[in-house]
Design a protein around this motif. Structure first.
Motif, short mmCIF file in Angstrom:
data_model
loop_
_atom_site.label_atom_id
_atom_site.label_comp_id
_atom_site.label_asym_id
_atom_site.label_seq_id
_atom_site.Cartn_x
_atom_site.Cartn_y
_atom_site.Cartn_z
N UNK A 36 0.84 -1.18 0.00
CA UNK A 36 0.00 0.00 0.00
C UNK A 36 0.89 1.24 0.00
N UNK A 37 0.56 2.20 -0.82
CA UNK A 37 1.33 3.43 -0.93
C UNK A 37 0.57 4.57 -0.27
N UNK A 38 1.28 5.38 0.49
CA UNK A 38 0.70 6.56 1.13
C UNK A 38 1.32 7.78 0.48
N UNK A 93 6.44 8.53 9.63
CA UNK A 93 6.54 8.06 8.26
C UNK A 93 7.78 7.17 8.08
N UNK A 94 8.85 7.51 8.76
CA UNK A 94 10.07 6.71 8.70
C UNK A 94 9.81 5.31 9.26
N UNK A 95 9.09 5.21 10.35
CA UNK A 95 8.75 3.90 10.92
C UNK A 95 7.86 3.10 9.97
N UNK A 96 6.91 3.77 9.34
CA UNK A 96 6.03 3.08 8.39
C UNK A 96 6.85 2.53 7.21
N UNK A 97 7.77 3.32 6.71
CA UNK A 97 8.62 2.88 5.60
C UNK A 97 9.49 1.71 6.04
N UNK A 98 10.00 1.77 7.25
CA UNK A 98 10.84 0.70 7.77
C UNK A 98 10.06 -0.62 7.84
N UNK A 99 8.78 -0.54 8.10
CA UNK A 99 7.92 -1.73 8.15
C UNK A 99 7.52 -2.21 6.75
N UNK A 100 7.92 -1.49 5.70
CA UNK A 100 7.66 -1.95 4.34
C UNK A 100 6.67 -1.14 3.54
N UNK A 101 6.08 -0.11 4.14
CA UNK A 101 5.11 0.70 3.42
C UNK A 101 5.84 1.74 2.57
N UNK A 102 5.36 1.94 1.36
CA UNK A 102 5.93 2.96 0.48
C UNK A 102 5.27 4.30 0.78
N UNK A 137 2.25 17.13 -6.76
CA UNK A 137 2.90 16.21 -7.70
C UNK A 137 3.92 15.35 -6.94
N UNK A 138 3.96 14.05 -7.25
CA UNK A 138 4.94 13.17 -6.59
C UNK A 138 6.35 13.73 -6.76
N UNK A 139 7.10 13.77 -5.67
CA UNK A 139 8.41 14.41 -5.67
C UNK A 139 9.51 13.47 -5.20
N UNK A 140 9.21 12.62 -4.22
CA UNK A 140 10.21 11.70 -3.68
C UNK A 140 9.51 10.47 -3.12
N UNK A 141 10.29 9.40 -2.96
CA UNK A 141 9.74 8.14 -2.45
C UNK A 141 10.57 7.73 -1.24
N UNK A 142 9.89 7.33 -0.17
CA UNK A 142 10.53 6.85 1.04
C UNK A 142 10.27 5.34 1.13
N UNK A 143 11.36 4.56 1.07
CA UNK A 143 11.27 3.10 1.07
C UNK A 143 12.24 2.52 2.09
#
Length: 77
Positions: free
Chosen positions: A1-3, A17-26, A34-40
């Motif tokens: 799921x992407x947020x 948001x960093x914790x969510x990305x660490x758990x695998x969420x994009x 407009x989309x500017x960056x992606x945290x993975x």
């Protein structure tokens, strides 16, 4: 799921948001809508290979030519 979050929200809730990305969420950070960056999350690094870590040695017999019978067995279909 992407947020998708805007820059202001990303700055305000960066730790969450960093914790969510660490758990695998994009997480997509948008600027002016407009989309500017992606945290993975980072991919796990491959383990380093260490030659010689397992016991055993190759003796001189390993380098001897194979008998013709064994060569024929490998060549048979």
């Amino acid at each position: 799921m992407t947020t998708i979050v805007n820059v202001h929200e990303a700055k305000t809730h960066f730790s969450k948001l960093l914790e969510q990305a660490h758990r695998g969420q994009e997480i997509i950070v948008a600027k002016a809508g407009k989309p500017y960056a992606r945290l993975l999350p980072l991919a796990n690094a491959a383990p380093q290979r260490r030659p010689g870590r397992l016991p055993g040695r190759v003796d001189d017999a390993f380098f001897e030519p194979l008998p013709d019978e064994e060569i024929r067995a490998w060549e048979a279909e």
